[in-house]
Design a protein around this motif. Structure first.
Motif, PDB file in Angstrom:
ATOM      1  N   SER A  20       0.803  -1.216   0.000  1.00 13.18           N
ATOM      2  CA  SER A  20       0.000   0.000   0.000  1.00 13.18           C
ATOM      3  C   SER A  20       0.837   1.267   0.000  1.00 13.18           C
ATOM      4  O   SER A  20       0.288   2.359  -0.086  1.00 13.18           O
ATOM      5  N   SER A  21       2.154   1.151   0.114  1.00 16.66           N
ATOM      6  CA  SER A  21       2.988   2.310   0.375  1.00 16.66           C
ATOM      7  C   SER A  21       3.509   2.945  -0.905  1.00 16.66           C
ATOM      8  O   SER A  21       3.047   2.638  -2.009  1.00 16.66           O
ATOM      9  N   ALA A  22       4.483   3.834  -0.766  1.00 19.79           N
ATOM     10  CA  ALA A  22       4.983   4.612  -1.905  1.00 19.79           C
ATOM     11  C   ALA A  22       5.784   3.763  -2.880  1.00 19.79           C
ATOM     12  O   ALA A  22       6.017   4.189  -4.016  1.00 19.79           O
ATOM     13  N   TYR A  23       6.232   2.580  -2.448  1.00 18.77           N
ATOM     14  CA  TYR A  23       6.988   1.681  -3.326  1.00 18.77           C
ATOM     15  C   TYR A  23       6.367   0.294  -3.331  1.00 18.77           C
ATOM     16  O   TYR A  23       5.689  -0.111  -2.385  1.00 18.77           O
ATOM     17  N   LYS A  24       6.629  -0.431  -4.418  1.00 21.08           N
ATOM     18  CA  LYS A  24       6.221  -1.821  -4.517  1.00 21.08           C
ATOM     19  C   LYS A  24       7.402  -2.619  -5.067  1.00 21.08           C
ATOM     20  O   LYS A  24       8.330  -2.053  -5.660  1.00 21.08           O
ATOM     21  N   ILE A  25       7.369  -3.925  -4.857  1.00 21.18           N
ATOM     22  CA  ILE A  25       8.444  -4.778  -5.352  1.00 21.18           C
ATOM     23  C   ILE A  25       8.234  -5.001  -6.850  1.00 21.18           C
ATOM     24  O   ILE A  25       7.204  -5.517  -7.275  1.00 21.18           O
ATOM     25  N   GLU A  26       9.241  -4.608  -7.628  1.00 20.92           N
ATOM     26  CA  GLU A  26       9.155  -4.766  -9.081  1.00 20.92           C
ATOM     27  C   GLU A  26       9.670  -6.125  -9.534  1.00 20.92           C
ATOM     28  O   GLU A  26       9.065  -6.791 -10.373  1.00 20.92           O
ATOM     29  N   SER A  27      10.812  -6.540  -8.971  1.00 23.67           N
ATOM     30  CA  SER A  27      11.389  -7.827  -9.378  1.00 23.67           C
ATOM     31  C   SER A  27      12.298  -8.350  -8.284  1.00 23.67           C
ATOM     32  O   SER A  27      12.789  -7.590  -7.439  1.00 23.67           O
ATOM     33  N   VAL A  28      12.527  -9.667  -8.328  1.00 23.56           N
ATOM     34  CA  VAL A  28      13.340 -10.333  -7.317  1.00 23.56           C
ATOM     35  C   VAL A  28      14.184 -11.411  -7.973  1.00 23.56           C
ATOM     36  O   VAL A  28      13.681 -12.195  -8.789  1.00 23.56           O
TER      37      VAL A  28
ATOM     38  N   ASP B 175      12.745   6.767  -8.692  1.00 21.91           N
ATOM     39  CA  ASP B 175      11.832   5.887  -9.423  1.00 21.91           C
ATOM     40  C   ASP B 175      12.054   4.428  -9.057  1.00 21.91           C
ATOM     41  O   ASP B 175      11.101   3.646  -9.008  1.00 21.91           O
ATOM     42  N   ARG B 176      13.327   4.079  -8.810  1.00 20.02           N
ATOM     43  CA  ARG B 176      13.650   2.709  -8.427  1.00 20.02           C
ATOM     44  C   ARG B 176      14.676   2.696  -7.307  1.00 20.02           C
ATOM     45  O   ARG B 176      15.532   3.576  -7.235  1.00 20.02           O
ATOM     46  N   ILE B 177      14.590   1.660  -6.496  1.00 24.02           N
ATOM     47  CA  ILE B 177      15.589   1.403  -5.462  1.00 24.02           C
ATOM     48  C   ILE B 177      16.029  -0.042  -5.657  1.00 24.02           C
ATOM     49  O   ILE B 177      15.217  -0.972  -5.566  1.00 24.02           O
ATOM     50  N   ARG B 178      17.298  -0.218  -5.925  1.00 20.89           N
ATOM     51  CA  ARG B 178      17.834  -1.550  -6.234  1.00 20.89           C
ATOM     52  C   ARG B 178      18.802  -1.976  -5.137  1.00 20.89           C
ATOM     53  O   ARG B 178      19.768  -1.262  -4.829  1.00 20.89           O
TER      54      ARG B 178
END
Length: 629
Positions: free
Chosen positions: A234-242, A271-274
């Protein structure tokens, strides 16, 4: 909090800054939108954004970070497994990390202060016997479904049942129920727990419909077990890939429901955090120097901070060092002694270990004299005890007199000092005497128990080869007295499993960080009920009725003065029982970063640094890439 992943990497600030309420009450509880234990909230009804942010900060780019070890779960709310970076730590989560919002948002620039998040308002009575929240009608999950009262109740029931921290944290909460269309009420076992209404806002709300649904194979999901399926958030980020055990990539949610809330303006700009995983800290350091893997780092090694920044990128100004004050927490860091082991049950043995530890030589030879000695479980804050007890603190201690060491009342707690060759000899002699009093004597160069004939052995459990540098000198002194000591370094998965199962003699799991408003979480740190609960933070296995009583005095303190006095009393009794060999601390945050960021002119003084208020400066980033070619 939105900044928790970075603060967790510093191993200093993964702290629940729990708040309480000291606002005058009306006959009927009124709805409130901001709360603080230390006076009025800094921002009132005209709260537009934090003072330290740039509200016009551009969005875009990728923030690269590293993590050590590995991960095997995307469910942080179970003891089993290692949760991936960006999620709260497995088994002991505070808040929802990057994925889940909480009912309230903890302030970044004021202690013990909360602002609305999923809940737009809060109310509670004068006796603190219950609390109710009114949910924001805009709050929604990433799939577009609204966040409901049913989600809140289900999340609370699940987390309290299966997560050791929440079980102790919310021990006094007896019921959660729906009392309105967007209203949830929590009822407490009794009144007087002043912080409990506030910390009800700390727990993450989980999507009931997702967890009770089925995965892509048609199998029903199970929140009681680890999973590698990407969860709904629900937050400002979501998991894109793992890539299991290797990489996790988070992406910013463009239509995040809370993006226009005051505390979110000017933040969450990447935009992304890796997160890329490396075997250990040395590998992460080499990756940082190379560039492209870790854009900023909290520097845990004072030796590296003083001498290691001599690589080309630093010399040409592409990497910058910066120091910020740390005022948001107290802390204990030390060698934690597992009193579940028979050999450590005698306090005289534990005290002897304190006399054997030579901090001063380590400070001189390894730490450049930059660290302060830990002398409290709340070091660096007003909650640390000192001198002899008096006033309200003495009155509180009198309630456990006879059940605590007499020195609590008669002596100021002081750690041994190794500042001269003579003091070294005297300290070791004193340790020998303590061990003799505990029933040990030297035979054939080994220290053995006179009743069992068993030698005293100690294994230090660690998860990084670099730990040998700080444990080695201690082992050297232990061996001088005939104690068989060694260090066992295991991988991160084994370390987490052994710590959760309390399978160690002595270890240093990191900083035991404390908020400036301690309360219900103290049960998880020191309470008897937590001693045998796998995954709790009572690493030392403390089962002490006097400490249980003092923890309750902290939790049910009537005002700030009583809270400080009760915490001083608790601190003093913990110290005199020698559950820990205290190490050191630094009241600064030391960071190094690649010069690719736009950074606001000031950072929040309370937490020291808010990296989620930074943004990628495309011109700087392009210049870095050009110089690297």
């Amino acid at each position: 909090m939105r900044f928790r992943p970075f603060l967790a990497s510093l191993a200093l600030l993964a702290v629940a800054a729990a708040g309480t309420f000291q606002i005058a009450q009306a006959a009927e509880p009124e709805w409130r939108s901001a709360t603080s234990v230390l006076g009025e909230p800094k921002y009132g009804t005209e709260f537009k954004h934090y003072d330290h942010v740039n509200p016009s900060a551009p969005k875009g780019g990728t923030l690269n970070q590293t993590a050590n070890g590995s991960f095997d779960s995307l469910n942080p709310f179970v003891v089993q497994g290692n949760a991936a970076a960006g999620l709260p730590p497995s088994g002991n989560p505070i808040g929802g990390g990057l994925l889940y919002d909480t009912l309230l948002s903890q302030s970044l620039d004021q202690p013990a202060t909360n602002y609305p998040l999923i809940a737009e308002a809060i109310a509670y009575p004068d006796d603190f016997s219950w609390v109710k929240f009114r949910l924001n009608p805009l709050a929604k999950w990433h799939d577009g479904q609204p966040i409901t009262v049913e989600d809140v109740i289900w999340s609370f029931d699940v987390l309290k049942k299966q997560t050791p921290l929440y079980n102790k944290y919310y021990h006094d909460v007896t019921k959660a129920e729906k009392t309105g269309e967007r209203e949830v009420t929590f009822t407490f076992a009794s009144g007087g727990n002043r912080e409990l209404p506030s910390i009800m806002g700390d727990f993450p709300v989980l999507p009931k419909h997702w967890w009770e649904g089925t995965d892509s194979t048609g199998k029903k999901r199970d929140i009681t077990k680890p999973t590698m399926e990407i969860p709904l958030g629900s937050s400002a980020y979501k998991i894109e890939s793992v890539a299991p055990g290797k990489t996790i990539v988070w992406s910013r949610v463009a239509d995040y429901w809370g993006k226009d809330l005051p505390q979110e303006i000017g933040r969450n700009n990447f935009d992304r955090i890796r997160y890329e995983y490396f075997l250990d800290q040395n590998a992460s350091w080499e990756a940082f120097k190379k560039g492209g893997f870790e854009d900023y780092r909290g520097e845990p090694s004072i030796g590296r901070w003083m001498r290691g920044y001599d690589f080309p990128a630093f010399k040409r100004g592409d990497v910058i060092k910066a120091v910020f004050p740390l005022r948001s927490s107290g802390r204990m860091q030390g060698f934690l002694i597992n009193t579940r082991r028979d050999k450590f049950k005698d306090p005289k043995v534990r005290e002897a270990l304190n006399w054997i530890y030579d901090f001063e030589s380590m400070s001189k030879n390894l730490f450049f004299g930059q660290y302060k000695r830990i002398n409290s479980y709340f070091a660096g804050s007003e909650l640390a005890s000192s001198g002899l007890p008096g006033g309200k603190e003495l009155e509180i201690l009198q309630s456990v007199k006879g059940d605590v060491p007499e020195e609590v009342f008669t002596k100021e707690f002081r750690l041994p000092v190794y500042d001269t060759p003579q003091s070294q000899r005297e300290n070791l002699r004193h340790a020998v005497q303590l061990l003799r009093n505990a029933g040990y004597e030297q035979k054939n160069g080994k220290l053995v128990n006179t009743q069992t004939g068993q030698p005293l052995t100690i294994e230090f459990l660690a998860d990084d080869p670099s730990d040998e540098r700080i444990i080695g000198p201690f082992i050297g002194n232990l061996r001088k007295l005939g104690i068989e000591a060694n260090i066992r370094v295991v991988d991160s998965a084994q370390y987490t499993a052994r710590i959760n199962d309390f399978d160690f003699d002595i270890t240093t799991p990191g900083v035991l960080a404390q908020s400036l408003s301690p309360g219900n979480e103290q049960r998880d740190f020191w309470g008897s009920a937590a001693a045998d609960t796998p995954g709790s933070r009572n690493y030392m296995g403390i089962k002490n009725p006097a400490i249980d009583k003092l923890v309750d005095r902290v939790i049910f303190a009537k005002d700030r003065d009583e809270l400080v006095a009760a915490t001083h009393a608790l601190d003093r009794v913990l110290l005199w029982n020698y559950y820990v060999v205290p190490q050191w601390y630094d009241d600064r945050i030391k960071i190094a970063y690649w010069n690719k960021f736009g950074i606001p002119e000031k950072q929040p003084e309370y937490i020291g640094i808010d990296p989620f208020s930074w943004w990628i400066d495309t011109a700087k980033e392009q210049a870095l890439k050009a110089r690297a070619e």
